[in-house]
Enzyme design. Sequence first.
Site, PDB file in Angstrom:
ATOM      1  N   LYS A  44     -11.189   0.068   6.858  1.00  0.00           N
ATOM      2  CA  LYS A  44      -9.898   0.279   7.499  1.00  0.00           C
ATOM      3  C   LYS A  44     -10.166   0.951   8.844  1.00  0.00           C
ATOM      4  CE  LYS A  44      -5.676   3.016   7.058  1.00  0.00           C
ATOM      5  NZ  LYS A  44      -4.595   3.395   6.141  1.00  0.00           N
ATOM      6  N   GLU A  58       0.879  -1.182   0.000  1.00  0.00           N
ATOM      7  CA  GLU A  58       0.000   0.000   0.000  1.00  0.00           C
ATOM      8  C   GLU A  58       0.914   1.229   0.000  1.00  0.00           C
ATOM      9  OE1 GLU A  58      -2.575   2.563   3.170  1.00  0.00           O
ATOM     10  OE2 GLU A  58      -2.729   0.367   3.371  1.00  0.00           O
ATOM     11  N   THR A 114      -3.698   6.483   1.686  1.00  0.00           N
ATOM     12  CA  THR A 114      -3.914   7.908   1.976  1.00  0.00           C
ATOM     13  C   THR A 114      -4.600   8.592   0.798  1.00  0.00           C
ATOM     14  OG1 THR A 114      -1.760   7.774   3.127  1.00  0.00           O
ATOM     15  CG2 THR A 114      -2.853   9.898   3.141  1.00  0.00           C
ATOM     16  N   ARG A 163       1.590  10.140   0.593  1.00  0.00           N
ATOM     17  CA  ARG A 163       2.127  11.113   1.550  1.00  0.00           C
ATOM     18  C   ARG A 163       3.364  11.825   1.012  1.00  0.00           C
ATOM     19  NH1 ARG A 163       1.890   7.424   7.100  1.00  0.00           N
ATOM     20  NH2 ARG A 163      -0.282   6.732   6.842  1.00  0.00           N
TER      21      ARG A 163
END
Length: 216
Positions: free
Chosen positions: A135, A48, A75, A52
Amino acid sequence: MPSSNKGAKVSAAEIQSRKIVPVVVVDDAATASELGDAMVRGNLPVAEVTFRTAAAPKAMEIMSSNPELIVGAGTVITAEQVDQAIDCGAQFIVSPGTNIEVIERALELDVPVFPGAVTPSEIMTVLSLGLKTVKFFPASTFGGAAAIKSLSAPFVGVNFMPTGGVSLNNMADYLSLSCIPAVGGSWMVPAAAVNAGEFEKIERLCSEAVAAAAAL
């Protein structure tokens, strides 16, 4: 065998089958190829890659060229990022929260999506969109395994994928719950090791994590 994974479809079950989804932060896309190779050698071929850093899109593109690696985008907070991630070869989407536009765009593209949800209302929103896996982030901040166990009582059939504060030391607390098919974590792909090019260390950490999960 395909020359890359770009455009290849995967299921949520396949993504979670290793019990661990490594959360990868890439500061320099030049490390992406060797990082992916190390994860494959460590028998943990799922990544994953988080949005960022500025290097994330290129890193996804490079890592998705490895046919043995399942690459996702983390993200993801806008529908535009969903499109960008898929264009870069991402095969699944992970969001830190419940954003209906993100979820709907991923579903339109027929890509597995794991939205962040830690409250009953958020979980109900996710369920209303036809999803069964959320999640749980940041897991340690929102009560950890005990909180998930409590939430699983009213939300029978919902799967939780906790991330944030999950480690080799407490992974068993989460994976012992039937509602948790997999956890997310970064301890086996520490950013410092990635940046330093310590790929043998990453391979070893991945192997240790897989062995520990398999023993549960």
